[in-house]
Structure formats: structure tokens, C-alpha cells
Design a protein around this motif. Structure first.
Motif, PDB file in Angstrom:
ATOM      1  N   SER A  39      -8.537 -12.168   4.360  1.00  0.00           N
ATOM      2  CA  SER A  39      -7.746 -11.626   3.255  1.00  0.00           C
ATOM      3  C   SER A  39      -6.786 -10.523   3.673  1.00  0.00           C
ATOM      4  O   SER A  39      -5.625 -10.767   3.914  1.00  0.00           O
ATOM      5  CB  SER A  39      -8.645 -11.135   2.132  1.00  0.00           C
ATOM      6  N   CYS A  40      -7.257  -9.293   3.756  1.00  0.00           N
ATOM      7  CA  CYS A  40      -6.342  -8.191   4.091  1.00  0.00           C
ATOM      8  C   CYS A  40      -6.485  -7.750   5.533  1.00  0.00           C
ATOM      9  O   CYS A  40      -5.660  -7.003   6.044  1.00  0.00           O
ATOM     10  CB  CYS A  40      -6.541  -7.004   3.144  1.00  0.00           C
ATOM     11  N   GLY A  41      -7.539  -8.185   6.204  1.00  0.00           N
ATOM     12  CA  GLY A  41      -7.714  -7.827   7.603  1.00  0.00           C
ATOM     13  C   GLY A  41      -8.516  -6.565   7.840  1.00  0.00           C
ATOM     14  O   GLY A  41      -8.859  -6.257   8.960  1.00  0.00           O
ATOM     15  N   THR A  42      -8.823  -5.815   6.778  1.00  0.00           N
ATOM     16  CA  THR A  42      -9.589  -4.574   6.913  1.00  0.00           C
ATOM     17  C   THR A  42     -10.873  -4.683   6.106  1.00  0.00           C
ATOM     18  O   THR A  42     -10.862  -5.142   4.968  1.00  0.00           O
ATOM     19  CB  THR A  42      -8.776  -3.362   6.406  1.00  0.00           C
ATOM     20  N   CYS A  43     -11.978  -4.250   6.694  1.00  0.00           N
ATOM     21  CA  CYS A  43     -13.249  -4.237   5.978  1.00  0.00           C
ATOM     22  C   CYS A  43     -13.906  -2.876   6.167  1.00  0.00           C
ATOM     23  O   CYS A  43     -13.420  -2.034   6.907  1.00  0.00           O
ATOM     24  CB  CYS A  43     -14.168  -5.345   6.477  1.00  0.00           C
ATOM     25  N   VAL A  44     -15.011  -2.680   5.473  1.00  0.00           N
ATOM     26  CA  VAL A  44     -15.798  -1.453   5.621  1.00  0.00           C
ATOM     27  C   VAL A  44     -17.187  -1.862   6.090  1.00  0.00           C
ATOM     28  O   VAL A  44     -17.854  -2.673   5.447  1.00  0.00           O
ATOM     29  CB  VAL A  44     -15.896  -0.663   4.294  1.00  0.00           C
ATOM     30  N   ARG A  45     -17.602  -1.316   7.220  1.00  0.00           N
ATOM     31  CA  ARG A  45     -18.963  -1.505   7.725  1.00  0.00           C
ATOM     32  C   ARG A  45     -19.708  -0.225   7.378  1.00  0.00           C
ATOM     33  O   ARG A  45     -19.241   0.867   7.698  1.00  0.00           O
ATOM     34  CB  ARG A  45     -18.941  -1.727   9.233  1.00  0.00           C
ATOM     35  N   TYR A  46     -20.857  -0.354   6.726  1.00  0.00           N
ATOM     36  CA  TYR A  46     -21.563   0.834   6.262  1.00  0.00           C
ATOM     37  C   TYR A  46     -23.062   0.635   6.289  1.00  0.00           C
ATOM     38  O   TYR A  46     -23.556  -0.485   6.389  1.00  0.00           O
ATOM     39  CB  TYR A  46     -21.094   1.233   4.858  1.00  0.00           C
ATOM     40  N   GLU A  47     -23.777   1.748   6.233  1.00  0.00           N
ATOM     41  CA  GLU A  47     -25.238   1.774   6.225  1.00  0.00           C
ATOM     42  C   GLU A  47     -25.703   2.237   4.853  1.00  0.00           C
ATOM     43  O   GLU A  47     -25.126   3.166   4.280  1.00  0.00           O
ATOM     44  CB  GLU A  47     -25.762   2.768   7.269  1.00  0.00           C
ATOM     45  N   GLY A  48     -26.743   1.592   4.322  1.00  0.00           N
ATOM     46  CA  GLY A  48     -27.272   2.013   3.037  1.00  0.00           C
ATOM     47  C   GLY A  48     -28.571   1.337   2.689  1.00  0.00           C
ATOM     48  O   GLY A  48     -28.996   0.382   3.350  1.00  0.00           O
ATOM     49  N   ASP A  49     -29.196   1.824   1.626  1.00  0.00           N
ATOM     50  CA  ASP A  49     -30.461   1.264   1.151  1.00  0.00           C
ATOM     51  C   ASP A  49     -30.254  -0.001   0.333  1.00  0.00           C
ATOM     52  O   ASP A  49     -31.131  -0.842   0.252  1.00  0.00           O
ATOM     53  CB  ASP A  49     -31.201   2.296   0.303  1.00  0.00           C
ATOM     54  N   THR A  50     -29.101  -0.104  -0.326  1.00  0.00           N
ATOM     55  CA  THR A  50     -28.740  -1.279  -1.116  1.00  0.00           C
ATOM     56  C   THR A  50     -27.327  -1.672  -0.739  1.00  0.00           C
ATOM     57  O   THR A  50     -26.626  -0.918  -0.072  1.00  0.00           O
ATOM     58  CB  THR A  50     -28.804  -0.988  -2.626  1.00  0.00           C
ATOM     59  N   PHE A  51     -26.885  -2.839  -1.193  1.00  0.00           N
ATOM     60  CA  PHE A  51     -25.576  -3.312  -0.763  1.00  0.00           C
ATOM     61  C   PHE A  51     -24.397  -2.643  -1.455  1.00  0.00           C
ATOM     62  O   PHE A  51     -23.255  -2.831  -1.056  1.00  0.00           O
ATOM     63  CB  PHE A  51     -25.468  -4.839  -0.867  1.00  0.00           C
ATOM     64  N   CYS A  52     -24.643  -1.825  -2.474  1.00  0.00           N
ATOM     65  CA  CYS A  52     -23.535  -1.135  -3.136  1.00  0.00           C
ATOM     66  C   CYS A  52     -23.934   0.312  -3.439  1.00  0.00           C
ATOM     67  O   CYS A  52     -24.973   0.547  -4.051  1.00  0.00           O
ATOM     68  CB  CYS A  52     -23.147  -1.850  -4.419  1.00  0.00           C
ATOM     69  N   PRO A  53     -23.110   1.276  -3.032  1.00  0.00           N
ATOM     70  CA  PRO A  53     -23.467   2.685  -3.246  1.00  0.00           C
ATOM     71  C   PRO A  53     -23.320   3.161  -4.689  1.00  0.00           C
ATOM     72  O   PRO A  53     -23.788   4.221  -5.029  1.00  0.00           O
ATOM     73  CB  PRO A  53     -22.490   3.432  -2.329  1.00  0.00           C
ATOM     74  N   THR A  54     -22.669   2.366  -5.534  1.00  0.00           N
ATOM     75  CA  THR A  54     -22.506   2.725  -6.946  1.00  0.00           C
ATOM     76  C   THR A  54     -22.989   1.573  -7.813  1.00  0.00           C
ATOM     77  O   THR A  54     -23.202   0.467  -7.317  1.00  0.00           O
ATOM     78  CB  THR A  54     -21.027   3.021  -7.279  1.00  0.00           C
TER      79      THR A  54
END
Length: 81
Positions: A39-54
């Protein structure tokens, strides 16, 4: 757990990274792995307890996947994908 969120726009990716930072989740903007999207070529790789922080899904998100040793597991995908 490690996740990757892909987006329809670079702006959506930058906005999501700021949400992760605000929630205290380590996050990095990076190129999207070709096996996930183009799609846009940019993604966010992140660490967390669930798949969405909000509680609400990020604007312009295409999908969120969990990083596995042997690939990816889709956690959420936009309805129009």
C-alpha cells in the motif's frame, strides 16, 4: 508480543506510531515487508500486550499482524481490504 501494522498512507503510519509512543509501547517506522502489503510502503513494528494500544482501530490502517517465528498471523484487517 511483536506486531506490525500496515497502512494505506504514510501519514496514518506516523499517526499510529505517535499513539504507540504515547501509550509507552516501543514502536518503529519501517518499510513494509513485501509479503504483507504494498500500500504505502511504510509500516509500524511495535511491542505490546494486545494488538492495538487503544480501543479504537487506527485511522487508515490496512491490517495488524503478529510476528511469529515462521511468518505472520493476522490479528485484524480492514473490512474493505
Amino acid at each position: 508480543m511483536t506486531y506490525i501494522a500496515t497502512f494505506y498512507s504514510h501519514f496514518g503510519a506516523m499517526k499510529f506510531k505517535k499513539k504507540c509512543d504515547k501509550c509507552g509501547w516501543p514502536a518503529t517506522l519501517m518499510p513494509v515487508p513485501r509479503t504483507l502489503s504494498s500500500s504505502c510502503g511504510t509500516c509500524v513494528r511495535y511491542e505490546g500486550d494486545t494488538f492495538c494500544p487503544t480501543e479504537e482501530m487506527p485511522d487508515e490502517a490496512e491490517q495488524i499482524v503478529r510476528v511469529l517465528d515462521d511468518g505472520y498471523e493476522v490479528c485484524w484487517m480492514a473490512e474493505d481490504s
